[in-house]
Design a protein around this motif. Structure first.
Motif, PDB file in Angstrom:
ATOM      1  N   LYS A 192     -40.589  -5.568 -23.260  1.00  0.00           N
ATOM      2  CA  LYS A 192     -41.892  -6.035 -23.042  1.00  0.00           C
ATOM      3  C   LYS A 192     -42.801  -4.724 -23.518  1.00  0.00           C
ATOM      4  O   LYS A 192     -42.614  -3.526 -23.115  1.00  0.00           O
ATOM      5  CB  LYS A 192     -41.849  -6.406 -21.603  1.00  0.00           C
ATOM      6  CG  LYS A 192     -41.089  -7.507 -21.142  1.00  0.00           C
ATOM      7  CD  LYS A 192     -41.320  -7.813 -19.649  1.00  0.00           C
ATOM      8  CE  LYS A 192     -40.514  -8.763 -19.078  1.00  0.00           C
ATOM      9  NZ  LYS A 192     -40.708  -8.959 -17.520  1.00  0.00           N
ATOM     10  N   PRO A 193     -44.043  -5.152 -23.966  1.00  0.00           N
ATOM     11  CA  PRO A 193     -45.170  -4.139 -23.958  1.00  0.00           C
ATOM     12  C   PRO A 193     -45.865  -3.995 -22.562  1.00  0.00           C
ATOM     13  O   PRO A 193     -45.659  -4.833 -21.625  1.00  0.00           O
ATOM     14  CB  PRO A 193     -46.100  -5.034 -25.142  1.00  0.00           C
ATOM     15  CG  PRO A 193     -45.981  -6.190 -24.755  1.00  0.00           C
ATOM     16  CD  PRO A 193     -44.235  -6.458 -24.310  1.00  0.00           C
ATOM     17  N   ALA A 194     -46.324  -2.663 -22.596  1.00  0.00           N
ATOM     18  CA  ALA A 194     -46.859  -2.310 -21.235  1.00  0.00           C
ATOM     19  C   ALA A 194     -47.851  -3.185 -20.644  1.00  0.00           C
ATOM     20  O   ALA A 194     -47.990  -3.332 -19.463  1.00  0.00           O
ATOM     21  CB  ALA A 194     -47.461  -1.092 -21.451  1.00  0.00           C
ATOM     22  N   ASN A 195     -48.724  -3.672 -21.530  1.00  0.00           N
ATOM     23  CA  ASN A 195     -50.045  -4.239 -21.143  1.00  0.00           C
ATOM     24  C   ASN A 195     -50.335  -5.680 -21.533  1.00  0.00           C
ATOM     25  O   ASN A 195     -51.380  -6.216 -21.403  1.00  0.00           O
ATOM     26  CB  ASN A 195     -51.121  -3.363 -21.424  1.00  0.00           C
ATOM     27  CG  ASN A 195     -51.227  -2.054 -20.362  1.00  0.00           C
ATOM     28  OD1 ASN A 195     -51.303  -2.069 -19.114  1.00  0.00           O
ATOM     29  ND2 ASN A 195     -50.776  -0.817 -20.931  1.00  0.00           N
ATOM     30  N   GLU A 196     -49.336  -6.406 -22.070  1.00  0.00           N
ATOM     31  CA  GLU A 196     -49.417  -7.776 -22.351  1.00  0.00           C
ATOM     32  C   GLU A 196     -49.354  -8.591 -21.480  1.00  0.00           C
ATOM     33  O   GLU A 196     -48.602  -8.191 -20.304  1.00  0.00           O
ATOM     34  CB  GLU A 196     -48.639  -8.045 -23.730  1.00  0.00           C
ATOM     35  CG  GLU A 196     -48.920  -7.335 -25.214  1.00  0.00           C
ATOM     36  CD  GLU A 196     -50.177  -8.163 -25.732  1.00  0.00           C
ATOM     37  OE1 GLU A 196     -50.647  -9.207 -25.344  1.00  0.00           O
ATOM     38  OE2 GLU A 196     -50.621  -7.497 -26.437  1.00  0.00           O
ATOM     39  N   SER A 197     -49.874  -9.912 -21.467  1.00  0.00           N
ATOM     40  CA  SER A 197     -49.545 -10.761 -20.332  1.00  0.00           C
ATOM     41  C   SER A 197     -49.402 -12.148 -21.073  1.00  0.00           C
ATOM     42  O   SER A 197     -49.400 -12.378 -22.356  1.00  0.00           O
ATOM     43  CB  SER A 197     -50.723 -11.065 -19.411  1.00  0.00           C
ATOM     44  OG  SER A 197     -51.861 -11.427 -20.110  1.00  0.00           O
ATOM     45  N   GLY A 198     -48.805 -13.245 -20.233  1.00  0.00           N
ATOM     46  CA  GLY A 198     -48.772 -14.468 -20.848  1.00  0.00           C
ATOM     47  C   GLY A 198     -47.656 -14.793 -21.575  1.00  0.00           C
ATOM     48  O   GLY A 198     -47.362 -15.756 -22.386  1.00  0.00           O
ATOM     49  N   GLY A 199     -46.405 -13.682 -21.373  1.00  0.00           N
ATOM     50  CA  GLY A 199     -45.268 -13.993 -22.248  1.00  0.00           C
ATOM     51  C   GLY A 199     -45.430 -13.583 -23.865  1.00  0.00           C
ATOM     52  O   GLY A 199     -44.303 -13.843 -24.562  1.00  0.00           O
TER      53      GLY A 199
END
Length: 482
Positions: free
Chosen positions: A373-380
């Motif tokens: 996962k990237p550190a600051n993405e959201s929503g999958g």
């Protein structure tokens, strides 16, 4: 279709309702019996009733696409997810503990930075944080609270235990759907609420208002609270308008507010009215074009200046996103020990930090087994589900990790628990997570359950509504004799 629990099998996964084919869990026995007694026509009528209620009540969300923004009806399955009250009490304590520690961390980071000086958190992680706001250094918000509203995502593994997958501390969304799911379920199955002791969720808007009112710079019984929205084209606009209406406060856009003499005012037909508390649903960088993005038309010029001088309260506070970082997340157990002197009640999912060379090497060698996962993405978005990815996708992700290791962390693919949904011929298992909502102000509170998100596609682990996920009502049930 009719439901036959003997033919329902979640395989190797922990199922929330059925422990093994034909055997409902104790807390779900009454519900399972009722569902199994429904005819095909009654189930079809229940589904139709839910769809009609969602349409009538205007429960929707927005999907961004190349073709434009598309409003869609909220995806909902009529079978409730059930959690035992005794188990929830333990979970609730863990969530309150976690948010308290996170608020201590944020306050420390913008002031003394003891956690860095004592080498509990590596200084370079903060230096490379995209959500650290130097403009907030030295700020002391009311009650020492920066994140007043938190949505922590919980998952359950095969051992049946809840784990915290991530914390959402910037502008967490979804609580309106939790509340509306309950209304829809009551319309479909009113008789079930007579036969079950289900904890209510309806008090959340009042608790939210009390949390916001407690941080008002003016000691008023009913301070002027507003919900600041980016506008009707935002994917969570339904929630913004819903919460404003439920709390009985004004829903405003940036153009409705003005800063004069370092105080915030709302434009009304009777002139300017002072605003005490802003529940913002806009990201930091768009809040104030004078301090952040100069091209922002969503925010309010001078807002940050008014906040820094203590003349208006903002929830969640600007800068709170420093803790909404999937790399910082891995240090929350240490934060709990450091700030509260306690052992964590709820465990994190085991994680690997790509910024650490030995852990990065492990991740790169095991991309086929891990979720990255990237550190600051959201929503999958922006993540790699290694076991389901192609060799080319894994190779591309390996290059991204090597180019920017601070931006990535990895976790094993957790065997997410399942819950039954209405299938074509019988109930079918689907993977789920849970987002409870925690409030912290003068007091702390947790919703009774939360938003259960369901991966509606068979075998999928992606529960986000923007990527095809759905939801169910979540019941915290007090068992008989308890």
């Amino acid at each position: 279709m009719e439901i036959n629990w003997r033919e329902y099998d979640s395989g190797e996964f922990y199922d929330e309702l059925i422990s093994s084919p034909g055997n409902p869990r104790k807390v779900a026995r009454q519900l399972a019996k009722h569902l199994a007694g429904l005819t095909h026509e009654e189930i079809a009528a229940g589904k139709h009733s839910a769809e009609l209620a969602i349409k009538t009540m205007g429960i929707s969300f927005t999907v961004y696409s190349e073709a434009g923004n598309i409003d869609r009806a909220w995806p909902f399955d009529i079978i409730p997810r059930v959690i035992a009250h005794k188990e929830w009490l333990h979970t609730e304590k863990g969530l309150i503990q976690r948010l308290q520690a996170l608020n201590c961390f944020i306050d420390d980071i913008y002031n003394e930075q003891r956690i860095i000086k004592d080498k509990v958190l590596p200084a370079e992680l903060l230096a490379d944080s995209v959500n650290f706001r130097p403009e907030c250094v030295g700020m002391k918000p009311a009650l020492g609270v920066w994140a007043h509203i938190c949505g922590s995502d919980l998952i359950r593994d095969n051992d049946g235990r809840f784990y915290v997958l991530e914390d959402n501390l910037r502008v967490p969304s979804g609580v309106s759907y939790m509340l509306e799911n309950r209304k829809v379920t009551k319309r479909i199955f009113p008789e079930l609420f007579e036969n079950h002791n289900i904890l209510p969720v309806t008090e959340y808007p009042n608790q939210l208002f009390d949390t916001l009112a407690a941080i008002s710079p003016r000691p008023l019984e009913f301070p002027e609270v507003v919900v600041l929205t980016p506008g009707i084209y935002n994917s969570a606009y339904f929630e913004h308008s819903y919460l404003a209406q439920q709390m009985g406060v004004e829903l405003v856009e940036g153009s409705d507010l003005v800063v004069e003499d370092d105080h915030v005012f709302m434009r009304t037909i009777d002139g300017l009215a002072r605003v005490d508390v802003i529940y913002r649903r806009i990201d930091d960088l768009f809040l104030d074009p004078q301090m952040f993005n100069p091209d922002s038309v969503l925010g309010v010029p001078g807002l940050m200046r008014a906040w820094l001088k203590g003349n208006v309260a903002i929830a969640n506070a600007p800068g709170a996103g420093v803790a909404d970082d999937k790399v910082i997340y891995t240090y929350v157990p240490q934060m709990i020990k450091y700030y509260l002197g306690e052992d964590p009640i709820l465990p994190n999912v085991p994680s690997y930090l790509c910024v650490d060379k030995s852990q990065r090497d492990y991740v790169l060698k095991n991309l086929d087994k891990l979720v990255v996962k990237p550190a600051n993405e959201s929503g999958g978005y922006g993540m790699l589900i290694g076991p389901q990815a192609s060799k080319k996708e894994r190779e591309e992700f390996a290059a991204r990790i090597k180019a920017n290791p601070r931006n990535y962390m990895a976790q094993p693919l957790i065997s997410l628990s399942t819950t039954p949904i209405i299938g074509s011929k019988n109930a079918e298992p689907r993977h789920i997570d849970l987002r409870p909502f925690i409030l912290q102000g003068r007091n702390s509170s947790v919703t009774a359950g939360g938003l259960t998100r369901v991966a509606m596609r068979k075998g999928s682990y992606v529960v986000n509504s923007s990527q095809g996920g759905g939801s169910q009502d979540t019941w915290v049930v007090v068992e008989e004799g308890k």
